[in-house]
Design a protein around this motif. Structure first.
Motif, PDB file in Angstrom:
ATOM      1  N   ALA A  75      20.752   7.559  -6.072  1.00 32.29           N
ATOM      2  CA  ALA A  75      19.666   8.178  -5.495  1.00 32.29           C
ATOM      3  C   ALA A  75      18.535   7.808  -6.000  1.00 32.29           C
ATOM      4  O   ALA A  75      17.286   7.840  -5.247  1.00 32.29           O
ATOM      5  CB  ALA A  75      19.631   9.949  -5.926  1.00 32.29           C
ATOM      6  N   LEU A  78      17.138   4.827  -3.932  1.00 29.47           N
ATOM      7  CA  LEU A  78      16.526   5.241  -2.390  1.00 29.47           C
ATOM      8  C   LEU A  78      14.897   5.947  -2.735  1.00 29.47           C
ATOM      9  O   LEU A  78      14.206   5.648  -1.958  1.00 29.47           O
ATOM     10  CB  LEU A  78      17.283   6.670  -1.697  1.00 29.47           C
ATOM     11  CG  LEU A  78      18.928   6.115  -1.619  1.00 29.47           C
ATOM     12  CD1 LEU A  78      19.608   7.215  -0.857  1.00 29.47           C
ATOM     13  CD2 LEU A  78      18.824   5.137  -0.532  1.00 29.47           C
ATOM     14  N   SER A  79      14.912   6.777  -3.704  1.00 29.58           N
ATOM     15  CA  SER A  79      13.631   7.161  -4.072  1.00 29.58           C
ATOM     16  C   SER A  79      12.707   5.959  -4.405  1.00 29.58           C
ATOM     17  O   SER A  79      11.377   6.097  -4.218  1.00 29.58           O
ATOM     18  CB  SER A  79      13.632   8.119  -5.165  1.00 29.58           C
ATOM     19  OG  SER A  79      14.126   7.290  -6.524  1.00 29.58           O
ATOM     20  N   ARG A  81      12.624   2.908  -3.058  1.00 26.90           N
ATOM     21  CA  ARG A  81      12.199   2.550  -2.008  1.00 26.90           C
ATOM     22  C   ARG A  81      10.987   3.331  -1.232  1.00 26.90           C
ATOM     23  O   ARG A  81      10.200   2.867  -0.585  1.00 26.90           O
ATOM     24  CB  ARG A  81      13.405   2.152  -1.087  1.00 26.90           C
ATOM     25  CG  ARG A  81      13.233   1.710   0.403  1.00 26.90           C
ATOM     26  CD  ARG A  81      14.271   1.700   1.397  1.00 26.90           C
ATOM     27  NE  ARG A  81      14.822   3.117   1.567  1.00 26.90           N
ATOM     28  CZ  ARG A  81      16.098   3.270   2.555  1.00 26.90           C
ATOM     29  NH1 ARG A  81      16.787   2.126   3.109  1.00 26.90           N
ATOM     30  NH2 ARG A  81      16.083   4.420   2.777  1.00 26.90           N
ATOM     31  N   ALA A  82      11.494   4.582  -1.302  1.00 25.92           N
ATOM     32  CA  ALA A  82      10.585   5.626  -0.761  1.00 25.92           C
ATOM     33  C   ALA A  82       9.087   5.735  -1.193  1.00 25.92           C
ATOM     34  O   ALA A  82       8.175   5.814  -0.674  1.00 25.92           O
ATOM     35  CB  ALA A  82      11.124   6.914  -0.748  1.00 25.92           C
ATOM     36  N   LEU A 144      13.377  13.391  -7.104  1.00 25.98           N
ATOM     37  CA  LEU A 144      14.007  12.348  -6.264  1.00 25.98           C
ATOM     38  C   LEU A 144      13.683  12.907  -4.635  1.00 25.98           C
ATOM     39  O   LEU A 144      13.131  12.214  -3.846  1.00 25.98           O
ATOM     40  CB  LEU A 144      15.589  12.458  -6.445  1.00 25.98           C
ATOM     41  CG  LEU A 144      15.829  11.664  -7.541  1.00 25.98           C
ATOM     42  CD1 LEU A 144      17.609  11.805  -7.691  1.00 25.98           C
ATOM     43  CD2 LEU A 144      15.603  10.114  -7.557  1.00 25.98           C
ATOM     44  N   GLU A 147       9.896  12.215  -4.010  1.00 26.82           N
ATOM     45  CA  GLU A 147       9.658  10.925  -3.722  1.00 26.82           C
ATOM     46  C   GLU A 147      10.138  10.486  -2.422  1.00 26.82           C
ATOM     47  O   GLU A 147       9.541   9.506  -1.503  1.00 26.82           O
ATOM     48  CB  GLU A 147      10.208   9.996  -4.739  1.00 26.82           C
ATOM     49  CG  GLU A 147       9.428  10.232  -6.249  1.00 26.82           C
ATOM     50  CD  GLU A 147      10.167   9.384  -7.276  1.00 26.82           C
ATOM     51  OE1 GLU A 147       9.569   9.330  -8.284  1.00 26.82           O
ATOM     52  OE2 GLU A 147      11.266   9.129  -7.247  1.00 26.82           O
ATOM     53  N   ILE A 148      11.316  11.030  -2.130  1.00 32.71           N
ATOM     54  CA  ILE A 148      11.890  10.434  -0.715  1.00 32.71           C
ATOM     55  C   ILE A 148      11.103  11.207   0.423  1.00 32.71           C
ATOM     56  O   ILE A 148      10.974  10.649   1.737  1.00 32.71           O
ATOM     57  CB  ILE A 148      13.277  11.081  -0.520  1.00 32.71           C
ATOM     58  CG1 ILE A 148      14.043  10.258  -1.417  1.00 32.71           C
ATOM     59  CG2 ILE A 148      13.915  10.840   0.693  1.00 32.71           C
ATOM     60  CD1 ILE A 148      15.471  10.401  -1.624  1.00 32.71           C
ATOM     61  N   PRO A 225      17.491   7.752   8.396  1.00 35.60           N
ATOM     62  CA  PRO A 225      17.059   9.027   7.522  1.00 35.60           C
ATOM     63  C   PRO A 225      18.159  10.017   7.419  1.00 35.60           C
ATOM     64  O   PRO A 225      18.051  10.729   6.443  1.00 35.60           O
ATOM     65  CB  PRO A 225      15.748   9.399   8.296  1.00 35.60           C
ATOM     66  CG  PRO A 225      16.008   8.797   9.676  1.00 35.60           C
ATOM     67  CD  PRO A 225      16.617   7.709   9.544  1.00 35.60           C
ATOM     68  N   THR A 228      20.409   8.941   4.781  1.00 30.42           N
ATOM     69  CA  THR A 228      19.732   8.884   3.421  1.00 30.42           C
ATOM     70  C   THR A 228      19.647  10.356   2.703  1.00 30.42           C
ATOM     71  O   THR A 228      19.847  10.657   1.844  1.00 30.42           O
ATOM     72  CB  THR A 228      18.402   8.533   3.520  1.00 30.42           C
ATOM     73  OG1 THR A 228      18.212   6.827   4.197  1.00 30.42           O
ATOM     74  CG2 THR A 228      17.425   8.587   2.488  1.00 30.42           C
ATOM     75  N   TRP A 229      19.399  11.482   3.740  1.00 24.92           N
ATOM     76  CA  TRP A 229      19.407  12.867   3.008  1.00 24.92           C
ATOM     77  C   TRP A 229      20.763  13.326   3.019  1.00 24.92           C
ATOM     78  O   TRP A 229      20.885  14.227   2.177  1.00 24.92           O
ATOM     79  CB  TRP A 229      18.426  13.539   4.188  1.00 24.92           C
ATOM     80  CG  TRP A 229      17.062  13.435   4.010  1.00 24.92           C
ATOM     81  CD1 TRP A 229      16.278  12.848   5.165  1.00 24.92           C
ATOM     82  CD2 TRP A 229      16.246  13.985   3.303  1.00 24.92           C
ATOM     83  NE1 TRP A 229      15.280  12.835   4.713  1.00 24.92           N
ATOM     84  CE2 TRP A 229      15.003  13.585   3.437  1.00 24.92           C
ATOM     85  CE3 TRP A 229      16.191  14.634   2.006  1.00 24.92           C
ATOM     86  CZ2 TRP A 229      13.897  13.890   2.807  1.00 24.92           C
ATOM     87  CZ3 TRP A 229      15.238  14.770   1.163  1.00 24.92           C
ATOM     88  CH2 TRP A 229      13.867  14.448   1.502  1.00 24.92           C
ATOM     89  N   ARG A 233      22.895  13.720  -4.333  1.00 20.91           N
ATOM     90  CA  ARG A 233      21.887  13.456  -5.521  1.00 20.91           C
ATOM     91  C   ARG A 233      22.586  14.093  -6.675  1.00 20.91           C
ATOM     92  O   ARG A 233      21.968  15.072  -7.217  1.00 20.91           O
ATOM     93  CB  ARG A 233      20.460  14.221  -5.110  1.00 20.91           C
ATOM     94  CG  ARG A 233      19.941  13.105  -4.058  1.00 20.91           C
ATOM     95  CD  ARG A 233      18.931  13.615  -3.270  1.00 20.91           C
ATOM     96  NE  ARG A 233      18.244  13.043  -2.206  1.00 20.91           N
ATOM     97  CZ  ARG A 233      18.618  12.638  -1.112  1.00 20.91           C
ATOM     98  NH1 ARG A 233      19.820  13.231  -0.757  1.00 20.91           N
ATOM     99  NH2 ARG A 233      18.364  11.800  -0.373  1.00 20.91           N
TER     100      ARG A 233
END
Length: 233
Positions: A75, A78-79, A81-82, A144, A147-148, A225, A228-229, A233
């Motif tokens: 996770a 991913l955060s 990158r966000a 997390l 940030e996403i 997305p 991603t969600w 996490r």
């Protein structure tokens, strides 16, 4: 032809099992005497002398902790990158000064949060280790998520990143301090440093596995997305 063994002067044990010792050889010199199950004992030493030198809940804790660390590592990719998207990476209209100011604001709020948290709750981290470790895991998930969310709400992006930075600072302080308290609880033979070092190595190994999985995961989730969600996490 094997030499006859001399007198054994010293023996070292893990629990009830002998792992090594010193004995006199026919020439009158001392040499190290290893147990026959040296491979098994090497594995036991790599596991902090498990199970005799640690508390009964050590193995169960490490299993759940490794799973949590792996999910958090994935996770976290991913955060990251966000966060880069939120500060303008890939956006031609973004400025370097704006991204730098956002980053400095995150760091500044994090420093203040860390100092204030230790001042307010530092004395409670030992006696309430379980509660604060659980709180640290929850706050890590909150950070997390914030940030996403940041690249999707660009108007609120800096504020979300600042709140995430504050949460992460609490996670770092509470998680590190309570892990030290748990190491004291798990160590049964004055081997706190050994237990802490093994835990750090285990976490490094898990993070390495998470890094390799992230290299496969990020291309699959790019531009998706919903997936991603849906990622745990």
């Amino acid at each position: 032809m094997e030499q006859p063994e001399g007198r054994v002067f010293c023996r070292c044990f893990w629990g009830s099992r002998e792992v090594s010792g010193f004995q006199e050889d026919p020439g009158g010199k001392f040499r190290r005497r290893n147990s026959r199950s040296s491979r098994r004992e090497w594995i036991r030493r790599a596991a902090a002398g498990f199970p005799e030198s640690v508390s009964p809940d050590y193995g169960r804790y490490q299993c759940w902790d490794s799973l949590q660390a792996l999910c958090s590592s994935l996770a976290g990719s991913l955060s990251t990158r966000a966060v880069l998207e939120a500060v303008g990476v890939g956006d031609g209209a973004a400025t370097v000064s704006g991204a730098t100011l956002t980053w400095l604001l995150r760091d500044g709020v994090g420093i203040v949060t860390r100092i204030v948290f230790v001042w307010l709750q530092g004395s409670h981290l030992d006696c309430e280790a379980k509660q604060w470790r659980f709180a640290a895991d929850l706050l890590n998930d909150v950070a997390l998520v914030l940030e996403i969310l940041a690249p999707h709400w660009l108007s609120l992006g800096p504020a979300l990143l600042v709140m995430a930075a504050a949460a992460r600072c609490v996670v770092g302080v509470a998680g590190g301090a309570t892990r030290a308290a748990l190491a004291v609880h798990q160590a049964r033979r004055d081997n706190v440093a050994d237990v802490a070092a093994k835990d750090s190595s285990q976490e490094t190994l898990v993070n390495g596995a998470g890094l390799l999985l992230s290299l496969l995961l990020l291309p699959l989730l790019d531009g998706r997305p919903c997936l991603t969600w849906a990622w745990p996490r």
